[in-house]
Design a protein around this motif. Structure first.
Motif, mmCIF file in Angstrom:
data_model
loop_
_atom_site.group_PDB
_atom_site.id
_atom_site.type_symbol
_atom_site.label_atom_id
_atom_site.label_comp_id
_atom_site.label_asym_id
_atom_site.label_seq_id
_atom_site.Cartn_x
_atom_site.Cartn_y
_atom_site.Cartn_z
ATOM 1 N N UNK A 1 -2.443 3.705 -3.579
ATOM 2 C CA UNK A 1 -2.116 2.777 -4.664
ATOM 3 C C UNK A 1 -1.832 1.426 -3.990
ATOM 4 N N UNK A 2 -2.636 0.430 -4.327
ATOM 5 C CA UNK A 2 -2.497 -0.900 -3.739
ATOM 6 C C UNK A 2 -2.118 -1.876 -4.838
ATOM 7 N N UNK A 3 -1.097 -2.688 -4.568
ATOM 8 C CA UNK A 3 -0.717 -3.766 -5.471
ATOM 9 C C UNK A 3 -0.857 -5.058 -4.686
ATOM 10 N N UNK B 1 -16.452 6.189 -6.337
ATOM 11 C CA UNK B 1 -16.901 6.512 -7.689
ATOM 12 C C UNK B 1 -15.726 6.738 -8.641
ATOM 13 N N UNK B 2 -14.582 7.133 -8.120
ATOM 14 C CA UNK B 2 -13.402 7.403 -8.950
ATOM 15 C C UNK B 2 -12.343 6.304 -8.826
ATOM 16 N N UNK B 3 -12.622 5.248 -8.101
ATOM 17 C CA UNK B 3 -11.654 4.170 -7.902
ATOM 18 C C UNK B 3 -11.448 3.391 -9.200
ATOM 19 N N UNK B 4 -10.242 2.834 -9.354
ATOM 20 C CA UNK B 4 -9.895 2.109 -10.568
ATOM 21 C C UNK B 4 -9.164 0.824 -10.189
ATOM 22 N N UNK B 5 -9.425 -0.257 -10.948
ATOM 23 C CA UNK B 5 -8.783 -1.549 -10.702
ATOM 24 C C UNK B 5 -8.290 -2.126 -12.020
ATOM 25 N N UNK B 6 -7.049 -2.640 -12.003
ATOM 26 C CA UNK B 6 -6.462 -3.308 -13.168
ATOM 27 C C UNK B 6 -5.807 -4.595 -12.686
ATOM 28 N N UNK B 7 -5.855 -5.622 -13.531
ATOM 29 C CA UNK B 7 -5.252 -6.911 -13.195
ATOM 30 C C UNK B 7 -4.409 -7.382 -14.370
ATOM 31 N N UNK B 8 -3.131 -7.604 -14.125
ATOM 32 C CA UNK B 8 -2.225 -8.040 -15.175
ATOM 33 C C UNK B 8 -1.083 -8.842 -14.565
ATOM 34 N N UNK B 9 -0.751 -9.969 -15.194
ATOM 35 C CA UNK B 9 0.376 -10.810 -14.776
ATOM 36 C C UNK B 9 0.324 -11.203 -13.303
ATOM 37 N N UNK C 1 -1.012 -9.596 -10.800
ATOM 38 C CA UNK C 1 -0.988 -8.486 -9.843
ATOM 39 C C UNK C 1 -2.224 -7.611 -10.057
ATOM 40 N N UNK C 2 -2.990 -7.442 -8.986
ATOM 41 C CA UNK C 2 -4.136 -6.542 -8.985
ATOM 42 C C UNK C 2 -3.649 -5.180 -8.522
ATOM 43 N N UNK C 3 -3.917 -4.141 -9.313
ATOM 44 C CA UNK C 3 -3.491 -2.794 -8.962
ATOM 45 C C UNK C 3 -4.720 -1.918 -8.781
ATOM 46 N N UNK C 4 -4.874 -1.381 -7.580
ATOM 47 C CA UNK C 4 -6.002 -0.515 -7.255
ATOM 48 C C UNK C 4 -5.513 0.915 -7.075
ATOM 49 N N UNK C 5 -6.220 1.848 -7.675
ATOM 50 C CA UNK C 5 -5.979 3.263 -7.437
ATOM 51 C C UNK C 5 -7.227 3.787 -6.752
ATOM 52 N N UNK D 1 0.855 -1.177 0.000
ATOM 53 C CA UNK D 1 0.000 0.000 0.000
ATOM 54 C C UNK D 1 0.893 1.230 0.000
ATOM 55 N N UNK D 2 0.702 2.077 -1.003
ATOM 56 C CA UNK D 2 1.426 3.343 -1.084
ATOM 57 C C UNK D 2 0.398 4.458 -1.001
ATOM 58 N N UNK D 3 0.834 5.634 -0.534
ATOM 59 C CA UNK D 3 -0.092 6.748 -0.338
ATOM 60 C C UNK D 3 0.528 8.042 -0.836
ATOM 61 N N UNK D 4 -0.291 8.849 -1.484
ATOM 62 C CA UNK D 4 0.066 10.229 -1.784
ATOM 63 C C UNK D 4 -0.966 11.098 -1.081
ATOM 64 N N UNK D 5 -0.900 12.381 -1.279
ATOM 65 C CA UNK D 5 -1.887 13.241 -0.619
ATOM 66 C C UNK D 5 -3.260 13.140 -1.268
#
Length: 146
Positions: free
Chosen positions: A55-57, A117-125, A127-131, A47-51
């Motif tokens: 970002x979750x992998x 409502x603005x969350x995004x999810x991608x899955x590749x190789x 690894x699930x990546x959530x923004x 889990x990484x965080x910006x202001x």
């Protein structure tokens, strides 16, 4: 003359005595339900965080993206994935299996609410990546102690 006394610990040998030591190996060799096994895997994540967002992998190898579910409610994030056992059906009998099959899940809370409502999810190789954008107005503040 050197002191040759040894300290007697009446419970020292009992701590090393484990009457169920061999049972773990016995049950590990049987095909019991993965939920009952102590060594069933978990979803590992960073889990990484910006202001503005998190970002979750999450590592979920060998799972189809259709078998992954992500839910966000406030600051609670839940990830579940179904690992399906492949059946060849070609007359082969499994001699030994270490691969996990069944349901994996991971739930965790974040310090701030997420704008789902603005969350995004991608899955590749594998690894699930959530923004996950932080919800506006959901900032924390330091309380002054009076």
């Amino acid at each position: 003359m050197a002191n040759q006394l040894t300290h007697f610990d009446p419970f020292g040998d009992l701590a090393r005595l484990d009457p169920f030591r061999g049972m773990d190996d016995l049950f590990r060799d049987f095909s019991i339900a993965p939920r009952l096994r102590r060594d069933s895997p978990t979803i590992r994540l960073d889990v990484a965080e910006t202001d503005k967002f998190y970002k979750i992998k999450a590592e979920i190898p060998g799972v189809k993206k259709e078998d992954i579910k992500v839910s966000v409610e406030g600051n609670l994030v839940a990830i579940t994935a179904e690992c399906r056992r492949e059946e060849d059906g070609k007359g082969e009998a499994t001699v030994h299996s270490e691969r996990f099959w069944g349901q994996l899940s991971r739930r965790f809370t974040l310090p701030h609410d997420v704008d789902d409502a603005k969350a995004d999810a991608k899955y590749s190789d594998g690894v699930l990546e959530l923004t996950l954008p932080k919800k506006a107005g959901g900032s924390s503040r330091q309380l002054t102690i009076h």
